[in-house]
Design a protein around this motif. Structure first.
Motif, PDB file in Angstrom:
ATOM      1  N   MET A  17       0.834  -1.189   0.000  1.00 21.42           N
ATOM      2  CA  MET A  17       0.000   0.000   0.000  1.00 21.42           C
ATOM      3  C   MET A  17       0.877   1.250   0.000  1.00 21.42           C
ATOM      4  SD  MET A  17      -2.913   1.127   2.739  1.00 21.42           S
ATOM      5  CE  MET A  17      -3.237  -0.593   3.074  1.00 21.42           C
ATOM      6  N   GLU A  18       0.544   2.184  -0.882  1.00 27.58           N
ATOM      7  CA  GLU A  18       1.346   3.402  -0.990  1.00 27.58           C
ATOM      8  C   GLU A  18       0.692   4.609  -0.332  1.00 27.58           C
ATOM      9  OE1 GLU A  18       2.108   3.949  -5.117  1.00 27.58           O
ATOM     10  OE2 GLU A  18       3.155   2.036  -5.327  1.00 27.58           O
ATOM     11  N   GLN A  19      -0.643   4.775  -0.546  1.00 29.30           N
ATOM     12  CA  GLN A  19      -1.257   5.995  -0.027  1.00 29.30           C
ATOM     13  C   GLN A  19      -2.676   5.780   0.474  1.00 29.30           C
ATOM     14  OE1 GLN A  19      -1.940   9.139  -2.831  1.00 29.30           O
ATOM     15  NE2 GLN A  19      -2.721   7.798  -4.433  1.00 29.30           N
ATOM     16  N   VAL A  20      -3.066   6.674   1.365  1.00 32.30           N
ATOM     17  CA  VAL A  20      -4.438   6.744   1.864  1.00 32.30           C
ATOM     18  C   VAL A  20      -5.010   8.082   1.444  1.00 32.30           C
ATOM     19  CG1 VAL A  20      -5.905   6.824   3.915  1.00 32.30           C
ATOM     20  CG2 VAL A  20      -3.929   5.271   3.849  1.00 32.30           C
ATOM     21  N   LEU A  21      -6.178   8.047   0.806  1.00 28.34           N
ATOM     22  CA  LEU A  21      -6.863   9.277   0.416  1.00 28.34           C
ATOM     23  C   LEU A  21      -8.097   9.444   1.305  1.00 28.34           C
ATOM     24  CD1 LEU A  21      -6.751   9.219  -3.496  1.00 28.34           C
ATOM     25  CD2 LEU A  21      -5.172  10.302  -1.886  1.00 28.34           C
ATOM     26  N   LEU A  22      -8.255  10.621   1.879  1.00 25.86           N
ATOM     27  CA  LEU A  22      -9.370  10.912   2.769  1.00 25.86           C
ATOM     28  C   LEU A  22     -10.436  11.724   2.039  1.00 25.86           C
ATOM     29  CD1 LEU A  22      -7.373  11.941   5.967  1.00 25.86           C
ATOM     30  CD2 LEU A  22      -8.479   9.744   5.517  1.00 25.86           C
ATOM     31  N   ALA A  23     -11.681  11.248   2.094  1.00 24.43           N
ATOM     32  CA  ALA A  23     -12.787  11.993   1.487  1.00 24.43           C
ATOM     33  C   ALA A  23     -13.040  13.271   2.277  1.00 24.43           C
ATOM     34  CB  ALA A  23     -14.044  11.133   1.478  1.00 24.43           C
ATOM     35  N   GLU A  24     -13.477  14.291   1.586  1.00 23.40           N
ATOM     36  CA  GLU A  24     -13.792  15.570   2.210  1.00 23.40           C
ATOM     37  C   GLU A  24     -15.071  16.123   1.585  1.00 23.40           C
ATOM     38  OE1 GLU A  24     -13.355  18.042   5.086  1.00 23.40           O
ATOM     39  OE2 GLU A  24     -11.590  16.813   4.709  1.00 23.40           O
ATOM     40  N   PRO A  25     -16.117  16.366   2.379  1.00 21.77           N
ATOM     41  CA  PRO A  25     -16.204  16.195   3.826  1.00 21.77           C
ATOM     42  C   PRO A  25     -16.507  14.752   4.204  1.00 21.77           C
ATOM     43  CG  PRO A  25     -18.261  17.075   2.996  1.00 21.77           C
ATOM     44  CD  PRO A  25     -17.338  16.989   1.818  1.00 21.77           C
ATOM     45  N   ARG A  26     -16.357  14.481   5.495  1.00 32.78           N
ATOM     46  CA  ARG A  26     -16.644  13.159   6.061  1.00 32.78           C
ATOM     47  C   ARG A  26     -17.029  13.366   7.526  1.00 32.78           C
ATOM     48  NH1 ARG A  26     -11.192  13.906   5.801  1.00 32.78           N
ATOM     49  NH2 ARG A  26     -10.161  13.945   7.844  1.00 32.78           N
ATOM     50  N   GLY A  27     -17.601  12.322   8.125  1.00 35.42           N
ATOM     51  CA  GLY A  27     -17.857  12.365   9.564  1.00 35.42           C
ATOM     52  C   GLY A  27     -18.961  13.323   9.976  1.00 35.42           C
ATOM     53  N   PHE A  28     -18.858  13.787  11.215  1.00 34.42           N
ATOM     54  CA  PHE A  28     -19.932  14.551  11.858  1.00 34.42           C
ATOM     55  C   PHE A  28     -20.499  15.665  10.986  1.00 34.42           C
ATOM     56  CE2 PHE A  28     -18.997  13.906  16.706  1.00 34.42           C
ATOM     57  CZ  PHE A  28     -19.383  12.591  16.588  1.00 34.42           C
ATOM     58  N   CYS A  29     -21.833  15.774  11.016  1.00 38.74           N
ATOM     59  CA  CYS A  29     -22.529  16.894  10.383  1.00 38.74           C
ATOM     60  C   CYS A  29     -23.081  17.791  11.490  1.00 38.74           C
ATOM     61  CB  CYS A  29     -23.666  16.379   9.509  1.00 38.74           C
ATOM     62  SG  CYS A  29     -24.947  15.501  10.458  1.00 38.74           S
ATOM     63  N   ALA A  30     -23.680  18.906  11.103  1.00 43.01           N
ATOM     64  CA  ALA A  30     -24.163  19.881  12.090  1.00 43.01           C
ATOM     65  C   ALA A  30     -25.274  19.300  12.961  1.00 43.01           C
ATOM     66  CB  ALA A  30     -24.655  21.136  11.378  1.00 43.01           C
ATOM     67  N   GLY A  31     -26.144  18.483  12.382  1.00 40.47           N
ATOM     68  CA  GLY A  31     -27.234  17.891  13.157  1.00 40.47           C
ATOM     69  C   GLY A  31     -26.730  16.926  14.214  1.00 40.47           C
ATOM     70  N   VAL A  32     -25.694  16.153  13.871  1.00 44.09           N
ATOM     71  CA  VAL A  32     -25.097  15.211  14.821  1.00 44.09           C
ATOM     72  C   VAL A  32     -24.357  15.977  15.915  1.00 44.09           C
ATOM     73  CG1 VAL A  32     -23.274  13.466  15.080  1.00 44.09           C
ATOM     74  CG2 VAL A  32     -24.976  13.249  13.255  1.00 44.09           C
ATOM     75  N   ASP A  33     -23.567  16.971  15.518  1.00 49.50           N
ATOM     76  CA  ASP A  33     -22.871  17.811  16.506  1.00 49.50           C
ATOM     77  C   ASP A  33     -23.860  18.364  17.531  1.00 49.50           C
ATOM     78  OD1 ASP A  33     -20.117  17.817  16.002  1.00 49.50           O
ATOM     79  OD2 ASP A  33     -20.318  19.213  14.345  1.00 49.50           O
ATOM     80  N   ARG A  34     -24.970  18.899  17.038  1.00 51.81           N
ATOM     81  CA  ARG A  34     -25.973  19.513  17.907  1.00 51.81           C
ATOM     82  C   ARG A  34     -26.589  18.471  18.836  1.00 51.81           C
ATOM     83  NH1 ARG A  34     -31.596  19.968  17.463  1.00 51.81           N
ATOM     84  NH2 ARG A  34     -32.525  21.809  18.444  1.00 51.81           N
ATOM     85  N   ALA A  35     -26.947  17.315  18.303  1.00 48.07           N
ATOM     86  CA  ALA A  35     -27.614  16.287  19.109  1.00 48.07           C
ATOM     87  C   ALA A  35     -26.716  15.816  20.250  1.00 48.07           C
ATOM     88  CB  ALA A  35     -28.005  15.109  18.217  1.00 48.07           C
TER      89      ALA A  35
END
Length: 313
Positions: free
Chosen positions: A1-19
């Motif tokens: 394996m040579e590289q890892v590419l991270l998707a953007e955006p990913r993870g928490f959204c505003a609704g989850v942050d708020r909850a």
């Protein structure tokens, strides 16, 4: 394996942050225990962390003692649940995502005008149960194109379509097209119900899939939007694996693959993503790079009664 590419955006959204913040603030202000109807968001690690801090997750309101503090999950609840909670005298904080609330408001408004509804969504999902529970009757659920032919509304002069916010954008579009083909005069929302975060994360996976040999999606099996990310990557021809955390990664998945993409559902914390990245580095990845993507700036306000005095608002 040579590289890892991270998707953007990913993870928490505003609704989850708020909850999550609503539960944290309630614990801080009122002390433990705080009762939460259903998992606050569909992520095992988030739920377990809040349990450790004093949150008790329940499904039936009969499990909550009189006078307790109760939080509704981000997925929303039916009118019947709201009425029962109020009748039982709980201190209530509603963590329903404002984008789900928007759908509830639309349903209530159009119902007063005499509309029936077709809802595109997954049977049994708490968001769908909450939205359909805004009315006693008159909402017809369709899960796929085949279901559209089975719908038998009482009338077709006033018919509107609403959508679960965490669906596959492409699937929802196909079902909506079938709905409009059968009911040409059906009323659509001014803005699509699928939320911006769901759309953005799916768009990011579409970009990611063109550049990697495999995709890891971080999130829990109960999370609808996370499952859609994995399905989307596979539909684009890339092997995709969904994991709750790095401990579930299997070395064999990455044999002979030089580039691996990583993304996360809207209820998955970033530290779990970083744990996966560290594991992939241990398997040989020498470069980690984030792809360009939409920068999300949305923030939803907290309910009254939970704002700390230092808050600007």
């Amino acid at each position: 394996m040579e590289q890892v590419l991270l998707a953007e955006p990913r993870g928490f959204c505003a609704g989850v942050d708020r909850a999550i913040e609503i539960v944290e603030r309630a614990l801080e202000k009122f002390g433990r225990p705080i009762y939460v109807r259903h998992e606050i968001v569909h992520n095992t690690h988030v739920v377990n962390d809040l349990k450790d801090r004093g949150a008790i997750f329940i499904e039936e309101l009969s499990e909550v003692p009189p006078g307790a503090t109760l939080v509704f999950s981000a997925h929303g609840v039916s009118q019947a649940v709201q009425r029962e909670a109020e009748a039982r005298g709980f201190r209530i904080f509603d963590a329903t995502c404002p984008l789900v609330t928007k759908v509830h408001v639309e349903v209530a408004k159009l119902h007063k005008e005499g509309y029936e509804f077709i809802m595109i969504g997954h049977k049994g999902h708490p968001e769908v149960e909450g939205t359909m529970g805004q009315l006693d009757s008159g909402i017809h659920l369709v899960e796929d194109v085949a279901d559209v032919a089975k719908v038998q509304p009482a009338q077709t002069d006033k018919l509107a379509v609403v959508t679960q916010t965490t669906l596959s954008v492409d699937d929802a579009a196909a079902i909506t097209a079938a709905v409009k083909a059968r009911f040409p005069n059906i009323r659509s929302p001014k803005q699509q119900d699928i939320c911006y975060a769901t759309q953005n994360r799916q768009d990011a996976v579409k970009l990611l899939a063109t550049q990697v040999d495999a995709v890891v999606v971080v999130g829990s099996p109960t999370s609808s939007n996370t499952n859609r990310l994995r399905e989307l990557a596979e539909r684009l021809g890339v092997p995709a694996y969904m994991v709750d955390d790095a401990s579930e990664l299997q070395d064999a998945w990455f044999a002979g693959r030089s580039s691996v993409g990583v993304t996360a559902g809207a209820s998955a914390p970033e530290d779990l993503v970083q744990g996966v990245v560290q594991r992939l580095k241990a398997l040989g990845a020498t470069a980690v790079r984030s792809l360009d993507g939409v920068r999300e700036t949305t923030k939803f306000p907290l309910p009254k009664g939970l704002k700390i005095e230092a808050d600007p608002a």
